[in-house]
Design a protein around this motif. Structure first.
Motif, mmCIF file in Angstrom:
data_model
loop_
_atom_site.group_PDB
_atom_site.id
_atom_site.type_symbol
_atom_site.label_atom_id
_atom_site.label_comp_id
_atom_site.label_asym_id
_atom_site.label_seq_id
_atom_site.Cartn_x
_atom_site.Cartn_y
_atom_site.Cartn_z
ATOM 1 N N GLY A 1 -27.763 -0.433 -3.125
ATOM 2 C CA GLY A 1 -27.872 -1.262 -4.985
ATOM 3 C C GLY A 1 -26.646 -1.410 -5.237
ATOM 4 N N ILE A 2 -25.929 -1.346 -6.882
ATOM 5 C CA ILE A 2 -24.885 -0.530 -7.150
ATOM 6 C C ILE A 2 -24.501 0.600 -6.801
ATOM 7 C CG2 ILE A 2 -24.022 -0.904 -9.428
ATOM 8 C CD1 ILE A 2 -24.508 -3.902 -9.596
ATOM 9 N N GLY A 3 -25.663 1.761 -7.255
ATOM 10 C CA GLY A 3 -25.073 2.758 -7.227
ATOM 11 C C GLY A 3 -24.968 3.536 -6.335
ATOM 12 N N GLY A 4 -25.408 2.739 -4.948
ATOM 13 C CA GLY A 4 -25.330 3.315 -4.068
ATOM 14 C C GLY A 4 -23.970 2.790 -3.194
ATOM 15 N N ILE A 5 -23.415 1.353 -3.583
ATOM 16 C CA ILE A 5 -22.061 1.010 -2.989
ATOM 17 C C ILE A 5 -21.041 1.581 -3.837
ATOM 18 C CG2 ILE A 5 -20.568 -0.932 -3.382
ATOM 19 C CD1 ILE A 5 -22.956 -2.942 -2.908
ATOM 20 N N ALA A 6 -21.345 1.722 -5.271
ATOM 21 C CA ALA A 6 -20.541 3.061 -6.265
ATOM 22 C C ALA A 6 -19.736 4.281 -5.737
ATOM 23 C CB ALA A 6 -20.954 2.832 -7.443
ATOM 24 N N CYS A 7 -21.209 4.803 -4.930
ATOM 25 C CA CYS A 7 -21.137 6.386 -3.985
ATOM 26 C C CYS A 7 -20.316 5.975 -3.215
ATOM 27 C CB CYS A 7 -22.378 6.496 -4.215
ATOM 28 S SG CYS A 7 -22.832 8.507 -3.767
ATOM 29 N N ALA A 8 -20.310 4.833 -2.055
ATOM 30 C CA ALA A 8 -19.895 5.265 -0.797
ATOM 31 C C ALA A 8 -18.242 4.474 -1.302
ATOM 32 C CB ALA A 8 -20.073 3.667 0.064
ATOM 33 N N ILE A 9 -18.000 4.210 -2.225
ATOM 34 C CA ILE A 9 -16.190 3.460 -2.464
ATOM 35 C C ILE A 9 -16.139 5.210 -3.090
ATOM 36 C CG2 ILE A 9 -15.310 2.867 -3.802
ATOM 37 C CD1 ILE A 9 -16.827 0.618 -4.195
ATOM 38 N N ARG A 10 -16.737 6.001 -3.532
ATOM 39 C CA ARG A 10 -16.092 7.266 -3.801
ATOM 40 C C ARG A 10 -15.816 8.132 -3.109
ATOM 41 N NH1 ARG A 10 -14.916 8.157 -9.021
ATOM 42 N NH2 ARG A 10 -16.160 6.740 -11.443
ATOM 43 N N LEU A 11 -17.490 7.819 -1.869
ATOM 44 C CA LEU A 11 -16.724 9.154 -0.764
ATOM 45 C C LEU A 11 -15.816 8.946 0.471
ATOM 46 C CD1 LEU A 11 -20.586 9.253 0.172
ATOM 47 C CD2 LEU A 11 -19.584 11.439 -1.104
ATOM 48 N N GLN A 12 -15.419 7.251 -0.141
ATOM 49 C CA GLN A 12 -14.757 7.130 0.448
ATOM 50 C C GLN A 12 -13.117 7.272 0.429
ATOM 51 O OE1 GLN A 12 -15.261 5.256 3.965
ATOM 52 N NE2 GLN A 12 -13.397 5.375 4.577
ATOM 53 N N SER A 13 -13.313 8.061 -0.769
ATOM 54 C CA SER A 13 -12.319 8.190 -1.219
ATOM 55 C C SER A 13 -11.311 8.717 -1.433
ATOM 56 C CB SER A 13 -11.503 7.019 -2.947
ATOM 57 O OG SER A 13 -12.574 8.078 -3.734
ATOM 58 N N LEU A 14 -12.966 9.704 -0.684
ATOM 59 C CA LEU A 14 -12.429 11.193 -0.833
ATOM 60 C C LEU A 14 -12.553 11.821 0.424
ATOM 61 C CD1 LEU A 14 -15.586 12.659 -3.297
ATOM 62 C CD2 LEU A 14 -13.601 13.301 -3.403
ATOM 63 N N GLY A 15 -11.867 11.140 1.089
ATOM 64 C CA GLY A 15 -11.742 11.315 2.720
ATOM 65 C C GLY A 15 -12.909 11.320 3.861
ATOM 66 N N PHE A 16 -14.392 10.889 2.762
ATOM 67 C CA PHE A 16 -15.117 10.608 4.152
ATOM 68 C C PHE A 16 -14.845 8.953 5.148
ATOM 69 C CE2 PHE A 16 -16.668 14.380 1.053
ATOM 70 C CZ PHE A 16 -17.223 14.621 2.419
ATOM 71 N N ASP A 17 -15.573 9.446 6.507
ATOM 72 C CA ASP A 17 -15.595 7.590 6.889
ATOM 73 C C ASP A 17 -17.145 7.463 6.635
ATOM 74 O OD1 ASP A 17 -13.306 7.565 7.860
ATOM 75 O OD2 ASP A 17 -13.489 8.742 10.201
ATOM 76 N N THR A 18 -17.570 6.405 5.464
ATOM 77 C CA THR A 18 -18.823 6.153 5.307
ATOM 78 C C THR A 18 -19.144 5.418 5.750
ATOM 79 O OG1 THR A 18 -17.419 7.396 3.368
ATOM 80 C CG2 THR A 18 -19.393 6.241 2.966
ATOM 81 N N ARG A 19 -20.275 5.214 5.826
ATOM 82 C CA ARG A 19 -21.314 3.814 6.270
ATOM 83 C C ARG A 19 -22.167 3.965 5.740
ATOM 84 N NH1 ARG A 19 -22.436 1.265 11.431
ATOM 85 N NH2 ARG A 19 -20.680 2.462 12.551
ATOM 86 N N ILE A 20 -22.153 2.103 5.165
ATOM 87 C CA ILE A 20 -23.893 2.084 4.864
ATOM 88 C C ILE A 20 -24.864 1.707 5.487
ATOM 89 C CG2 ILE A 20 -24.886 0.423 2.666
ATOM 90 C CD1 ILE A 20 -21.642 0.451 0.773
ATOM 91 N N LYS B 1 -13.959 -4.102 -1.759
ATOM 92 C CA LYS B 1 -13.134 -2.605 -1.756
ATOM 93 C C LYS B 1 -13.487 -2.089 -1.687
ATOM 94 C CE LYS B 1 -10.856 -0.277 -4.313
ATOM 95 N NZ LYS B 1 -8.735 -0.342 -4.523
ATOM 96 N N PHE B 2 -14.710 -1.472 -0.860
ATOM 97 C CA PHE B 2 -15.335 -0.691 -0.060
ATOM 98 C C PHE B 2 -14.970 -0.265 1.283
ATOM 99 C CE2 PHE B 2 -18.935 0.295 3.332
ATOM 100 C CZ PHE B 2 -19.019 1.862 2.768
ATOM 101 N N GLU B 3 -15.119 -1.744 1.410
ATOM 102 C CA GLU B 3 -14.325 -2.093 3.450
ATOM 103 C C GLU B 3 -12.976 -1.979 3.561
ATOM 104 O OE1 GLU B 3 -17.593 -5.072 5.162
ATOM 105 O OE2 GLU B 3 -15.873 -6.043 4.450
#
Length: 539
Positions: A12-31, A260-262
């Motif tokens: 969902g929009i909240g999940g993708i937005a959070c994943a983008i932020r985690l990726q920008s924080l330096g976490f390798d993030t998988r949705i 953006k996330f990818e």
């Protein structure tokens, strides 16, 4: 140095937005997303040349979107101003061009919509709702001149609530009772904890004006009779930054966020239904270590964020042995928002069509009584109100040439009522579409209808995994607001976080984006991602 890993359940929009932020924080993030495409409630239905957003269609606070598209890999923006001055113009009106800010515009086009809504009353009169004070006062003068002074007083009350409740406290995470008690005196002084409809009724004498200035919480699953008056800030949120539309539909925004996330290095896995969140017992702690998919595949991670429905997350993905706070009785005790019937339809254009707008609120003959039927009695009444969305008035690309794509959304009880949608769904859909035809909103609709489908509360429950078929998660009411709303950091399980409409601050597209930033801030604190970032965060 090994990078930390994160899994986000749901796109969902909240999940993708959070994943983008985690990726920008330096976490390798998988949705991981259980459906065959992204979006969650913002899923897209395509059929016979028509494109339908299945869920949210109203975009506000576009600089929230701009901030997401401005993030860079391993460069967090958690200390950036949440409400930067440069998005405000004279009188706190939206600045020209911010609708599609410079970074947003690299990915998609976002345009303002005017009026925000056309609100139709049962007697055929209407009110064009926008941010123009001259226009608003002219329409009040036309429909209820006795309420002009009341509007001026309401405007000032809503401004004060917006200033304190949104601009100053909007990103406050109420993780403790003490954090909430600090702000209660201010909210009491503003009258922000009384029911919204009670506040509105103090300023407006006309039933029509009471409906115009109280209906907006319905768009985030709230009962205007029950939501606290702090939700009067929605009026000022829209007035300040406008109402917008993503060309191609909200689905185009979701796709752009995935791009953006990818680009940041994130990974998306579709068709990946989560069977359980894996938890280890370490001493007295329960620690999330990843997820196991329905396929049997196990995905390990340093932390898990659930964008799934709050109740479903705890009731279905986490064993009761690991839940001390969010036990079954507690989760089920929380009141769920109403559900929805949404009818998607395509029809031929006709010369001389009535002048409906992009967003239309069509109110039925009853207001307070109908709300009580839906939220409290949980019965399907004979009458109904609806939100008619005709995006092809702005974006003809969503339909074949010479046609309109539309949907109409009807608030209905969630599945804790006893409505048999298999039995009544078809007939109710016919009734709603016949109403649009017979009442002249879309005359001749029966003859020129070329496509029709619909979803009921069963879709929300069975396909989206929403407990009780809720349309908007936990219902926003005083006893389920701020600290009393589900927490973004799990109280039961270390390294488990939640994001989206069921958590703080609540439902609606801007709120789930705020939720994503709030959750990312809690994760940054817990993992000490960067001491400078953590030091700069508000408490």
């Amino acid at each position: 140095m090994t990078r930390r890993t994160a899994i986000v359940i749901g796109s969902g929009i909240g999940g993708i937005a959070c994943a983008i932020r985690l990726q920008s924080l330096g976490f390798d993030t998988r949705i991981v997303e259980q459906l065959n495409d992204v979006g969650g409630r913002a899923y897209v239905r395509r059929a016979e040349g028509f494109t339908f957003d299945m869920g949210p269609t109203v975009l506000t606070v576009p600089h929230f979107i701009e901030e997401l598209f401005s993030l860079e890999r391993d460069v967090a923006m958690l200390t950036a101003p949440d409400f930067p001055d440069d998005v405000l113009g004279d009188g706190q009106r939206i600045v020209s061009g911010i609708s599609g800010g410079p970074n947003t515009s690299r990915y998609l086009d976002i345009v303002p919509v005017l009026p925000f809504y056309r609100i139709y009353f049962d007697d055929g009169t209407f009110f064009d709702y926008d941010a123009d004070p001259v226009n608003v006062r002219a329409q009040i003068a036309r429909l209820a001149p006795e309420d002009l002074d009341g509007y001026d007083r309401f405007h000032e009350a809503a401004r004060a609530i917006f200033q304190r409740g949104f601009l100053e406290l909007g990103y406050t995470y109420f993780g403790s009772l003490g954090s909430m008690l600090k702000v209660v005196p201010d909210l009491l002084k503003l009258g922000a904890v009384q029911p919204l409809f009670s506040l509105i009724s103090k300023y407006f004498k006309s039933d029509k004006m009471r409906q115009v200035f109280s209906f907006e919480p319905l768009l985030i699953g709230g009962n205007p009779l029950k939501v606290p008056a702090i939700y009067a800030m929605i009026h000022f949120v829209e007035k300040t930054w406008g109402v917008h539309y993503a060309m191609g539909g909200t689905g185009a925004l979701v796709k752009a966020l995935v791009v953006k996330f990818e680009e940041l290095g994130g990974t998306l896995q579709l068709g990946a239904k989560v069977a359980r969140i894996d938890i280890e017992k370490r001493g007295r702690q329960r620690v999330a270590t990843g997820v196991t998919l329905a396929s049997g595949e196990t995905l390990a991670a340093d932390l898990v964020v659930s964008n799934a429905d709050y109740a479903t997350t705890y009731l279905k993905l986490i064993d009761t042995a690991h839940r001390r706070i969010n036990r079954d009785v507690v989760v089920k005790f929380r009141k769920q928002s109403m559900s929805l019937m949404v009818i998607y339809f395509g029809y031929e254009k006709r010369e001389g069509d009535p002048d409906v707008r992009h967003h239309n609120i069509i109110l039925g003959p009853r207001y307070e009584e109908l709300l009580t039927d839906i939220f409290e009695r949980k019965i399907l009444a004979e009458d109904f109100s609806q939100y008619l969305h005709v995006p092809t008035l702005t974006d003809p690309s969503l339909a074949p040439e010479g046609h309109h794509a539309a949907y109409t959304l009807i608030p209905v009880p969630n599945t804790l009522g006893d409505v048999d949608w298999d039995a009544v769904g078809e007939g109710f859909a016919d009734k709603v579409l016949n109403f649009l035809d017979d009442r002249g909103y879309i005359p001749g609709l029966r003859e020129r209808l070329v496509y029709r489908s619909f979803v009921t509360p069963d879709y929300f429950e069975q396909v989206l995994g929403a407990y009780a078929g809720n349309g908007f998660g936990v219902e926003p009411r005083l006893t389920q607001t701020a600290f009393f709303r589900p927490h973004n950091r799990s109280e039961d399980i270390t390294n488990l976080y939640l994001v989206g409409q069921g958590t703080q601050p609540g439902g609606g597209t801007p709120s789930v984006m705020m939720s994503a930033k709030m959750t990312a801030r809690e994760i940054a604190r817990d993992y000490a991602v960067d001491p400078r970032i953590v030091a700069g965060m508000p408490a």
